[in-house]
Every structure is written in C-alpha cells, then in structure tokens.
Motif scaffolding. Structure first.
Motif, PDB file in Angstrom:
ATOM      1  N   ALA B  16      38.165  41.787  46.277  1.00  0.00           N
ATOM      2  CA  ALA B  16      39.030  42.816  46.878  1.00  0.00           C
ATOM      3  C   ALA B  16      40.367  42.252  47.345  1.00  0.00           C
ATOM      4  O   ALA B  16      40.872  42.627  48.396  1.00  0.00           O
ATOM      5  CB  ALA B  16      38.296  43.479  48.035  1.00  0.00           C
ATOM      6  N   THR B  17      40.943  41.341  46.569  1.00  0.00           N
ATOM      7  CA  THR B  17      42.283  40.870  46.930  1.00  0.00           C
ATOM      8  C   THR B  17      43.273  41.998  46.616  1.00  0.00           C
ATOM      9  O   THR B  17      43.006  42.835  45.765  1.00  0.00           O
ATOM     10  CB  THR B  17      42.687  39.635  46.113  1.00  0.00           C
ATOM     11  N   ARG B  18      44.396  41.987  47.310  1.00  0.00           N
ATOM     12  CA  ARG B  18      45.383  43.042  47.102  1.00  0.00           C
ATOM     13  C   ARG B  18      46.030  42.888  45.723  1.00  0.00           C
ATOM     14  O   ARG B  18      46.339  43.851  45.048  1.00  0.00           O
ATOM     15  CB  ARG B  18      46.441  42.930  48.208  1.00  0.00           C
ATOM     16  N   THR B  19      46.255  41.631  45.333  1.00  0.00           N
ATOM     17  CA  THR B  19      46.926  41.376  44.054  1.00  0.00           C
ATOM     18  C   THR B  19      45.990  40.642  43.096  1.00  0.00           C
ATOM     19  O   THR B  19      44.960  40.128  43.487  1.00  0.00           O
ATOM     20  CB  THR B  19      48.205  40.542  44.249  1.00  0.00           C
ATOM     21  N   GLY B 147      43.290  40.732  34.612  1.00  0.00           N
ATOM     22  CA  GLY B 147      43.717  39.843  35.686  1.00  0.00           C
ATOM     23  C   GLY B 147      43.192  40.240  37.054  1.00  0.00           C
ATOM     24  O   GLY B 147      43.533  39.595  38.042  1.00  0.00           O
ATOM     25  N   VAL B 148      42.376  41.274  37.117  1.00  0.00           N
ATOM     26  CA  VAL B 148      41.707  41.545  38.392  1.00  0.00           C
ATOM     27  C   VAL B 148      40.727  40.396  38.614  1.00  0.00           C
ATOM     28  O   VAL B 148      40.009  40.001  37.694  1.00  0.00           O
ATOM     29  CB  VAL B 148      40.984  42.914  38.347  1.00  0.00           C
ATOM     30  N   PRO B 149      40.725  39.808  39.817  1.00  0.00           N
ATOM     31  CA  PRO B 149      39.879  38.628  40.008  1.00  0.00           C
ATOM     32  C   PRO B 149      38.391  38.968  40.041  1.00  0.00           C
ATOM     33  O   PRO B 149      37.985  39.964  40.625  1.00  0.00           O
ATOM     34  CB  PRO B 149      40.335  38.077  41.361  1.00  0.00           C
ATOM     35  N   LEU B 150      37.611  38.115  39.396  1.00  0.00           N
ATOM     36  CA  LEU B 150      36.157  38.276  39.386  1.00  0.00           C
ATOM     37  C   LEU B 150      35.511  36.987  39.862  1.00  0.00           C
ATOM     38  O   LEU B 150      36.063  35.900  39.674  1.00  0.00           O
ATOM     39  CB  LEU B 150      35.654  38.491  37.955  1.00  0.00           C
ATOM     40  N   LEU B 179      31.362  39.973  54.064  1.00  0.00           N
ATOM     41  CA  LEU B 179      32.471  39.014  53.967  1.00  0.00           C
ATOM     42  C   LEU B 179      33.792  39.745  53.767  1.00  0.00           C
ATOM     43  O   LEU B 179      34.858  39.198  54.030  1.00  0.00           O
ATOM     44  CB  LEU B 179      32.252  38.073  52.786  1.00  0.00           C
ATOM     45  N   GLY B 180      33.691  40.974  53.256  1.00  0.00           N
ATOM     46  CA  GLY B 180      34.913  41.723  52.960  1.00  0.00           C
ATOM     47  C   GLY B 180      35.600  41.215  51.703  1.00  0.00           C
ATOM     48  O   GLY B 180      36.785  41.433  51.503  1.00  0.00           O
ATOM     49  N   VAL B 181      34.856  40.523  50.832  1.00  0.00           N
ATOM     50  CA  VAL B 181      35.496  39.973  49.632  1.00  0.00           C
ATOM     51  C   VAL B 181      35.400  40.916  48.442  1.00  0.00           C
ATOM     52  O   VAL B 181      36.051  40.706  47.428  1.00  0.00           O
ATOM     53  CB  VAL B 181      34.927  38.584  49.246  1.00  0.00           C
ATOM     54  N   SER B 182      34.576  41.968  48.543  1.00  0.00           N
ATOM     55  CA  SER B 182      34.481  42.934  47.453  1.00  0.00           C
ATOM     56  C   SER B 182      34.007  44.262  48.002  1.00  0.00           C
ATOM     57  O   SER B 182      33.302  44.305  49.005  1.00  0.00           O
ATOM     58  CB  SER B 182      33.488  42.460  46.387  1.00  0.00           C
ATOM     59  N   ASP B 183      34.398  45.359  47.325  1.00  0.00           N
ATOM     60  CA  ASP B 183      33.859  46.643  47.771  1.00  0.00           C
ATOM     61  C   ASP B 183      32.581  46.990  47.019  1.00  0.00           C
ATOM     62  O   ASP B 183      31.914  47.963  47.346  1.00  0.00           O
ATOM     63  CB  ASP B 183      34.908  47.755  47.698  1.00  0.00           C
ATOM     64  N   CYS B 184      32.244  46.174  46.000  1.00  0.00           N
ATOM     65  CA  CYS B 184      30.950  46.306  45.307  1.00  0.00           C
ATOM     66  C   CYS B 184      30.622  47.728  44.865  1.00  0.00           C
ATOM     67  O   CYS B 184      29.508  48.204  45.059  1.00  0.00           O
ATOM     68  CB  CYS B 184      29.816  45.782  46.194  1.00  0.00           C
ATOM     69  N   LYS B 185      31.583  48.421  44.273  1.00  0.00           N
ATOM     70  CA  LYS B 185      31.299  49.776  43.803  1.00  0.00           C
ATOM     71  C   LYS B 185      30.852  49.721  42.351  1.00  0.00           C
ATOM     72  O   LYS B 185      31.663  49.505  41.458  1.00  0.00           O
ATOM     73  CB  LYS B 185      32.554  50.650  43.922  1.00  0.00           C
ATOM     74  N   MET B 186      29.573  49.941  42.136  1.00  0.00           N
ATOM     75  CA  MET B 186      29.057  49.866  40.766  1.00  0.00           C
ATOM     76  C   MET B 186      29.679  50.920  39.865  1.00  0.00           C
ATOM     77  O   MET B 186      29.961  50.669  38.704  1.00  0.00           O
ATOM     78  CB  MET B 186      27.548  50.028  40.770  1.00  0.00           C
ATOM     79  N   GLU B 188      32.559  52.103  39.885  1.00  0.00           N
ATOM     80  CA  GLU B 188      33.923  51.753  39.470  1.00  0.00           C
ATOM     81  C   GLU B 188      33.950  50.396  38.763  1.00  0.00           C
ATOM     82  O   GLU B 188      35.006  49.861  38.459  1.00  0.00           O
ATOM     83  CB  GLU B 188      34.866  51.724  40.691  1.00  0.00           C
ATOM     84  N   GLY B 189      32.772  49.844  38.573  1.00  0.00           N
ATOM     85  CA  GLY B 189      32.685  48.587  37.838  1.00  0.00           C
ATOM     86  C   GLY B 189      33.037  47.362  38.648  1.00  0.00           C
ATOM     87  O   GLY B 189      33.236  46.288  38.097  1.00  0.00           O
ATOM     88  N   SER B 190      33.121  47.492  39.961  1.00  0.00           N
ATOM     89  CA  SER B 190      33.464  46.286  40.724  1.00  0.00           C
ATOM     90  C   SER B 190      32.240  45.425  40.996  1.00  0.00           C
ATOM     91  O   SER B 190      32.360  44.333  41.508  1.00  0.00           O
ATOM     92  CB  SER B 190      34.233  46.620  42.002  1.00  0.00           C
ATOM     93  N   LEU B 191      31.045  45.908  40.631  1.00  0.00           N
ATOM     94  CA  LEU B 191      29.860  45.047  40.611  1.00  0.00           C
ATOM     95  C   LEU B 191      29.139  45.368  39.308  1.00  0.00           C
ATOM     96  O   LEU B 191      28.761  46.515  39.072  1.00  0.00           O
ATOM     97  CB  LEU B 191      28.972  45.332  41.826  1.00  0.00           C
ATOM     98  N   ARG B 192      29.038  44.368  38.431  1.00  0.00           N
ATOM     99  CA  ARG B 192      28.407  44.596  37.130  1.00  0.00           C
ATOM    100  C   ARG B 192      27.350  43.522  36.915  1.00  0.00           C
ATOM    101  O   ARG B 192      27.557  42.370  37.280  1.00  0.00           O
ATOM    102  CB  ARG B 192      29.442  44.500  36.003  1.00  0.00           C
ATOM    103  N   CYS B 193      26.284  43.922  36.319  1.00  0.00           N
ATOM    104  CA  CYS B 193      25.155  43.010  36.255  1.00  0.00           C
ATOM    105  C   CYS B 193      24.610  42.917  34.834  1.00  0.00           C
ATOM    106  O   CYS B 193      24.383  43.940  34.191  1.00  0.00           O
ATOM    107  CB  CYS B 193      24.093  43.546  37.199  1.00  0.00           C
ATOM    108  N   ASP B 194      24.441  41.700  34.334  1.00  0.00           N
ATOM    109  CA  ASP B 194      23.750  41.486  33.063  1.00  0.00           C
ATOM    110  C   ASP B 194      22.398  40.875  33.387  1.00  0.00           C
ATOM    111  O   ASP B 194      22.302  39.985  34.229  1.00  0.00           O
ATOM    112  CB  ASP B 194      24.528  40.522  32.165  1.00  0.00           C
TER     113      ASP B 194
END
Lengths: 491, 475
Positions: B16-19, B147-150, B179-186, B188-194
C-alpha cells in the motif's frame, strides 16, 4: 568560414561571448558543413529547432554565459531527445520520438549548447564500424573508403569532419574511444556512474556510459563539467564531487606516474600504432611525468568476458522492442507470437540478432553457471587487476585499437576478428574506469592513430590533465582531414 | 488407501505505498486505462528504475512480522518473458537474494495449533492488465498496474487441509493489515494466491507430483479448489493414472480446474542480476528501528481488550481478527461509547449488515462517529433498542447522520406519561374481549396488549413504561 570551423568548442564559445561570432552564424556554418560533408554522419537533422534555438540563445547571451554557450553540437541517436526521432539506427524503432529527454541532453541544453541533429551509429551501439546502421554506413572523413569506427562513428565523423564542434556518444566497450581514434579526435568514456544513463537506450546497462567526442581534451573537460553529476533518475549514478575538470587543466604533470602495461603491446598490435602510442610516453616524460612498466595479466580474458556480459544484458534490454507499444511493427502477422517473431526478425539487423542469440544462450538454464556467472567472476578479477595496476601508477597508457580504421566492408565479414579488435577498450568498461582516446600520429596511409589513457575509478581529472598536457606539446589533435574546412566536395 | 494432501502457497500481495516501486506514479486501484503510468513504468527505451525505499521498508516489516531472517545485502533480478502486459519484457523481481527467508507463522484450526514455515518473501513489480473487448475482438493493454509493488510470500509445503490454508491466509491478511503495508483486497487483486498441491499415501515420506492452481479470487474459491483438486488427483492415482506436473486454472463457475500449461512448455525465465539497480544494504540500526515500530498485533490486542474492556474472549477475537474492525472499534470507544456496547453493535447489527451486503468492513461508509452517536442516544433514553436497530439499518448504507434521521422520522421515544396513558385507554377500549381474558387470569395476553399500545405510539415508547401503565390500568 574555414577559420570558424577549425576553432575548438571552447574557442568558439569565447568568440560568441566576445560578440565576434553570432550563434545563428555558428549554427548556419555547422548545418552547411554537415550537409556538404557527405559522410552520412547524421540520421536526423534538427535544422529548424537549431535555428530557432540559436536566435533565442543569442538574445539571452550574457557576459557570464558558460564556456559552451551557443556552441553547435550533435547527439548520438541512442540518446533520447524529446519529440525528436531517436532510432538507435535500427529499423525496429521506426520514427520513435520519445516524450522525454535524456538527463545528459537536458544538462547540455542547460549549458546553452545547440543540437543540430542526431548522429549515425551501429545499430543499438553493437558494432565497431558504424556499418550495422539501418541508415547505411558512416564514412571516415580522412578517407571515405574507410570506416569511422563505432559504434559512435557518426558522432566521431561529424566532429572530425568539422560539421560541429563536439558531439556526445555512448561507450559500452569502446564506442567513443575507438571511433575517436579512427577519426583523429579526442573522446572520453568517463567513470561508470558519473554521467546519468537516464534516457540512454540501453545496450549493456552495467557497461554503458555517455561521454564527449571533441577536438581536444579541454573541450572534453568542458562537456563533462556540463553532463557529469548524480541523477536521482539513475540508481547507478554515483554520489561524487562533479565539475571543475576544465579549471583543473594546467599542463602540469610533473611527478605523475604513467604505467605502460606490457600485455597491451604484444602480438596483434600494428607496428605503426605501437610506435606512435609509445611516443606519447616520451612526450609525457619530457613534461615531467614518470613512466613505469607494469603487467596487466588479464588481457586474454577481457574480450570473451565482455561479449558474454554485454550480450546477456542486451538480450534482455532489447526484448521490449516487440512491435506492441512503439516503433515499427511487421505487417501480416497471425497472432501474438507471430507478431513478435515477424517484427523482431524483420526489425533487427544481423549483428543485433547475433548478440541477442548469444545473450539468450548464456543466460539459459543449464548454461548460466558456465557462462554468465563465470563471466561475472572474471569481471571481478579484471577489476582487481586494474585496481592493482592503478595502485602502482596514476594512469595507464595503452593503444585504443590494434590498427587504424579498416576499409569499409572488411570487418563485417569476420565478426570474431572485429570482436577481438576491442581488446584494449572493453577492459575499461568491465572495470568501470575512465578512459580517453587522443590522436598521437598517422600511419603511412595517412589514417589517424589514437592513444588511450586510463585512470582509476573517479580519476577522470588526471586522465584529462595528462591528455591536456600532451596536447600542449603536440599538434596531432589540430590536424583536419583534407575534405574538412574547405567547404567543398572535391573528395 | 488413505491419502494425504500436501499444499504449499505462493501469495502475491500488493503493497500500500502511495507510489509505484520504481517511479512516482500513483498505485491507486482503477482509474481510466493508462492514466497512472509514465515512461518508467511502461518501460520506454532509455528509462531506468529507481527503488522506492518505502517498498523495501514495507517488505522488511512484513518479513519481520512473519518471523523471517532479513537479508542485509539485497539484490534485484530480471525475470525475462514476452507478454504484452509486461512492457519491458522482463519483470524486476528477486531470485538470488530475497529480502526475507526462513520464517514461520502459527495458525489455529479446529484440529489444533500448527506452525507454517515461510520459505521466502521477495519484492517485485506487478504487470499490467490485458482487457479483451469481444465486441471488436481486440485485446487492449492497460499499464496502470505496471510497477505496483508486490511481495511474494512462499511457504513450505506444510498445509494438509483447506482449513489450514484459510487459517494461514486469514492470519497473513490480518498481519499485513495490522502493519498497514497492504489493504489485502482479494476482489481488487491486492492479495492473490497460487496453490501448489499434491497427494500421497498417508505416511509416505516423499511428495507426489504437484500441480499449481491459479485464478483463485476468494477464500471460498481457494477452499473449493483445494477440495476439487485433491479429489481429482486421488481419483487419477486410484485409477492407476499419473498426475501431470502443470499449471491449472480454477474456474469458479464450473467449480473445476483446467490445464493451462504443462511443465514441458515451462518457460526459461533467464534470470540474471538487474544491472540498473545497485545492491541495497540494510543496516542493523535500520532493522532495529523497524522492529521498534512494529504495531501491536492481533494477539496482544485481543488480550488487552479482555483485560481493559472486559470483552468476552470470543468478541475480542472477532474484532481483532480484522484490522478494519479494530480501527472502527477503537475510534468508537474513543468517541465515548462503552466498549461492550460498541462491540455488541459491531458484532451484531453491523456484521449482519456486512454479511447481507457481502461487504468487507473496510469498504463500509458507516463511521465510528455515527455509531457512537447512536449508542449515546440509547443511553440518553432518546430512542429504544428496537428503534435503534431500525435506525442502524437505515443509516448503514450511506452513513446518514443518526441525529438527523431520528429527528426527520420522528423516532424519538415518547416519554410523555399522558400520551402513554391515553394510548392504553384506547387499546383497552378497543379490546374488551382480551381485557376480560386477562382479568380471568390469562396473563400472557398482556404481551398482545403491549404490542397494540406500542403500535399506537408508532414504536417510539419505552416498552417498560407501557408495560407498567397497562398493568396499572388493568388493576
């Protein structure tokens, strides 16, 4: 205006500041000379922009203007210039005009120079002759039957042919120094990380560095003063004290220790080149430098190491040219893979494809350890050997190339031989050091010979100081090819 | 034969970095196609990546929270492959020196407690999105996500059931949210699992041939995919066939996995060190400062809620399971709501609404201030509980102001004894039969009468007052 064309960039800058020459006059002289030279040194002329800028600069001229203010120059076509075609001399980039400037181009603009165009080069800077350009070969102003060297051959020919007062090029394995040598001018690859690579279309990222090709060492110093310095847009650019190079040139090299590595003067070196380069040592000694012999026992590894690392990085760097986003796209493709294959097959030239294949191979699973990883290890050893040599002296003196400029068509038929001729220059890139090529004589056929000065990392100042001192006592760098300065096309 | 399922997870989490990781473009989700990009993240010729230090900080914090060893000397590597959503034709990732390794995460399931080992955690950049337009039969590239950080978190093959996988993912999600490092919204794809899965006879020491499942967009899908794939593999083996090592795509509509590509077609990514990014060294002082800044995590907070607020263990556990609930709870309490009241409303009415709306707590509009106002109005006796529930339902979707809503709908409690007595008299008069029944000893009809009075008063009266007034009138 023969006199004008034979001035150095600094002399022209001074004449402009004194009001003896107007900037539009200088630009017209350059455009006219470049148009008449007939060496195919340019891919794109930016005459209209240059004329407009010349007028603006003339209006803004102040007493305190910098040393290069108003000086017409040229930029190698792999350095991005906003809204101006930047092709890397490749078909695949088509009429690509980037929406941004390279940091080096921006800094030159801030210094008040006027670009008259983009210079020819080997496709993607891969080559030693400027014959691999999609836009046809550049010819050597000293003899149009010979190559100007490469890959910055267009920049070197433009400066040697007096079409502009200096140019910037890029040097990955000798691409500034070797054409400077073949064309009888002074060119320098500064320490890796001292000039931003932002906007330089990458060939081999860990080796690429932008630098000047100019009439003499003082001009090179002035250009480096303008373009060196840390750039937040390039993570590999170094934090160091930039500037002051030009001011440091005083001709005093008393006590400076010049090392001559015996390993660079052995078999394969042309006798005329050898004697001209060793002659440099005599001039420097006469100026008070101390000359010592030493060994550099890594020379046999430098060419293979360079070609593995450079090709590997190139294979990755050039993958983005796929016809999807910009540049040229093949017609008549059936699906995505076909689009990639056709575009890249038709868009890249033979030498580029050869290096992409080589690079892809050395990075492949199963070969990585044997080639790429080993090459990285050897690169470390080469750097150590140069560091050790630099610990024993202030500068190294070597040839730039084993011979003078070959004839057109001679080199491409035997790429391996062409690769081997890079032996004296590639090591400097592998070790990240500053290296300068300066004229030190002519062979029997009248082709220029160059000598190379190599310094320790961030030792750019001493390299320039020694070259400047040498040029105080010699005139090789003031010699102009017959075709130049006459304004005619008698050749 | 009894079979054992063996599962390992590779989880990609958007930070969840701004940039973005290598340029200053926004990481915001959505946006018109190709509006959050620049020459750097679209890999234009000559551009260079510069590492966003916040990404390194977030990744290191995640590594520390997952009990990993942090790599001091970090490098990035290039992973080369051609695809239109990857404009440089290589992804900048970490292969040789990932930022964190050898961690572990404790999980709890109905089967008990267990430790899941973390193999590694590395940083990388996300790719763009391809949007197929069936109308014109064209595929278009949207590079906003480039370039969105993962971070990719790879576990050891330590899971044996879908329950364990879900417990781990819940824990991971909660940890990263704390930690506030991610919003973990599945969604929206911000948490993806294989999911890597194989089966083997129970008691066997060696692993079976595994498959990798992709396109798992919810915990539910993961759970169903694991059950499906385990059954598929067991059936193959029981029929004497073999499992092929391959990547399989989960189809949520068909409730099945389908082959995407087999190992024979696996790509050679030609990884090599990224020459455009110098090595990153993390100092001991830096890591110490990160450790000191680690926030209070779920377990510590759960204990504190029980201790300080007297919440039941279950309630404290429910709230601390999600950082969004914790934030909501703490703010509501800070605004003066009694902690137990706040917890009751959140775990009762609020969770019901969220479930009905299929919403995540962090997506709701209702604010702690509004819930605190509602709780305050009950405490002041201005609305009764039933009315409050109605009000809650009404204001929940758009966070309409509670005070205004109550006023505009005339829902304030009727505390006027005269009005209650008048309503009682009216009801008694209208229901003589029931009154007789009550007086004959049929006490339970009182409830009906209370209801009638409340109806007269449009539900705004205090039921206790109505009850008392009725009893008095019937004496």
């Amino acid at each position: 205006m023969n006199g004008l064309r034979n001035l150095t960039a600094l002399q022209l800058g001074a004449a402009i500041r004194r009001g003896e020459v107007s900037i539009p006059e200088a630009v017209e002289t350059a455009l006219e000379a470049a148009g008449e030279a007939g060496c195919n040194a340019f891919i794109t002329f930016t005459a209209e922009q240059a004329r407009k800028r010349a007028e603006e600069l003339q209006k803004g001229l102040k007493d305190a203007a910098g040393p290069l203010y108003g000086v017409p120059m040229a930029i190698k076509d792999n350095i991005c210039t906003k809204d101006v075609k930047t092709s890397c001399a490749s078909k695949i980039l088509g009429d690509f005009a980037p929406p941004y400037d390279a940091t080096a181009a921006l800094r030159l603009e801030e210094a008040g120079v006027v670009s008259i165009g983009k210079t020819n080069m080997d496709e993607f800077a891969m080559g030693s002759t400027t014959e691999t350009s999609f836009y046809g070969p550049t010819l050597n102003p000293w003899n149009r039957g010979h190559v100007p060297g490469g890959s910055s051959g267009g920049s070197a020919a433009a400066v040697a042919g007096r079409s502009c007062w200096f140019a910037v090029g890029s040097d990955t394995g000798g691409s500034i120094r070797q054409p400077a040598s073949y064309c009888g001018i002074t060119g320098m690859k500064p320490t890796y990380g001292t000039v931003s690579r932002y906007g330089l279309i990458a060939y081999a990222s860990s080796l690429d560095q932008i630098g000047p090709l100019a009439r003499d060492a003082a001009d090179c110093a002035a250009v480096l003063d303008a373009i060196q310095g840390q750039d937040p847009r390039d993570g590999t650019s170094l934090s160091f004290e930039a500037g002051g190079l030009l001011a440091s040139l005083d001709g005093d090299i008393r006590g400076m220790k010049i090392g001559i590595p015996a390993d660079c003067f052995g078999d394969g070196l042309n006798a005329e080149v050898r004697s001209a380069v060793l002659g440099v040592a005599d001039v420097l000694r006469a100026r008070g430098a101390e000359v010592v012999n030493l060994s550099l026992p890594v020379m046999e590894y430098v060419v293979p190491t360079y070609y593995i690392i450079a090709a590997a990085e190139a294979s990755s760097n050039l993958s983005r040219f796929d016809g999807v986003k910009y540049g040229w796209r093949a017609e008549g493709y059936e699906d995505l893979v076909d689009l990639y294959c056709k575009t890249r097959t038709e868009g890249f030239g033979a030498e580029v494809k050869r290096r992409i294949l080589l690079g892809t191979f050395v990075l492949s699973s199963g070969y990585y350890d044997a080639y790429y990883r080993k090459a990285l290890q050897v690169k470390g050893l080469i750097k150590e050997a140069f560091d050790a040599a630099c610990a024993k002296c202030d500068l190294l003196l070597t040839p730039v190339a084993p011979t003078t400029a070959p004839k057109l068509g001679e080199s491409l038929s035997d790429p391996l031989q062409m690769y081997l001729s890079d032996i004296y220059t590639v090591s400097v890139n592998l070790a990240g050091l500053p290296g300068l090529s300066m004229p030190c004589g002519f062979d029997a056929a009248g082709m220029p010979i160059g000598a190379q000065l190599i310094g320790p990392a961030l030792g750019d100042r001493n390299v320039l100081r020694a070259a400047y001192a040498f040029q105080q006592d010699t005139t090789w760098h003031t010699a102009a090819p017959a075709m130049a300065g006459k304004g005619g096309s008698e050749l | 034969m009894t079979w054992e399922t063996v599962i390992g997870l590779e989880t990609h989490v958007e930070l969840a970095t701004r940039t973005k990781i290598f340029c200053s473009c926004s990481t915001a989700f959505g946006g018109a196609p190709n509006t959050h990009c620049c020459p750097v993240c679209t890999g234009m010729p000559g551009t260079l990546p510069v590492v966003n230090r916040k990404v390194v900080e977030f990744a290191a914090q995640a590594g520390l929270a997952l009990n990993c060893e942090i790599t001091r000397y970090n490098k990035f590597d290039r992973k080369n492959y051609f695809y239109p959503d990857l404009p440089k034709a290589y992804q900048i990732s970490q292969l040789y020196l990932p930022i964190a390794r050898n961690g572990h995460v404790p999980i709890v399931t109905e089967a008990g407690e267990k430790e899941i080992r973390i193999h590694e955690l590395h940083m990388e950049e996300d790719a763009g999105k391809l949007v197929h337009d069936p109308w014109i039969d064209q595929t278009r590239c949207d590079y906003n996500r480039c370039g969105v950080p993962l971070i990719e978190i790879v576990t050891e093959p330590d899971f044996r059931t879908a329950d364990e996988v879900i417990a781990y993912l819940e824990k991971l999600k909660s940890t990263l949210e704390y930690l506030g490092v991610s919003d973990c919204k599945m969604q929206e794809g911000s948490l993806r699992c294989d999911v890597n899965l194989s089966v083997r006879p129970l008691g066997s020491e060696t692993f079976g041939t595994r498959t990798e499942m992709k396109n798992l967009n919810s915990f539910k899908a993961i759970s169903r995919a694991i059950k499906y794939e385990a059954r598929r593999q067991i059936e193959l083996l029981e029929e004497g066939k073999r499992v092929i090592q391959e990547t399989r795509r989960w189809d949520d509509n068909k409730d099945a996995t389908f082959s995407m590509r087999s190992k024979e077609n696996a790509q050679d990514y030609r990884y090599f060190p990224e020459p455009d990014i110098p090595p990153l060294e993390l100092s001991e002082e830096y890591l110490t400062s990160l450790r000191e800044r680690q926030p209070e995590m779920a377990e510590a907070r759960r204990e504190r809620y029980q201790r300080e607020y007297g919440l039941p263990a279950y309630d404290a556990g429910q709230i601390t399971a999600q950082k969004a609930l914790v934030d909501f709870f703490e703010e509501t309490v800070a605004l003066g709501a009694p902690p137990k009241e706040a917890a009751n409303w959140m775990l009762g009415d609020m969770m019901r609404r969220l479930k009905d709306e299929e919403m995540e707590p962090k997506d709701m509009k209702l604010t702690p201030a509004n819930l605190a106002a509602l709780i305050r109005m009950i405490a002041q006796g201005r609305i009764n509980r039933n009315t409050a529930s109605r009000v809650f339902r009404a204001v929940f979707p758009d966070n309409a102001d509670v005070e205004t809503y109550v006023r505009e709908h005339g829902l304030e409690q009727v505390n006027d004894a005269g009005a209650v007595e008048a309503a009682v008299a009216k009801v008694l008069e209208a229901n003589p039969q029931t009154v007789s029944e009550y007086r004959a000893g049929k006490q339970k009809v009182l409830g009906f009468l209370v209801g009638q009075v409340m109806k007269q008063l449009k539900g705004k009266a205090d039921p206790k007052a109505v009850n008392a007034a009725l009893r008095a009138a019937l004496q």
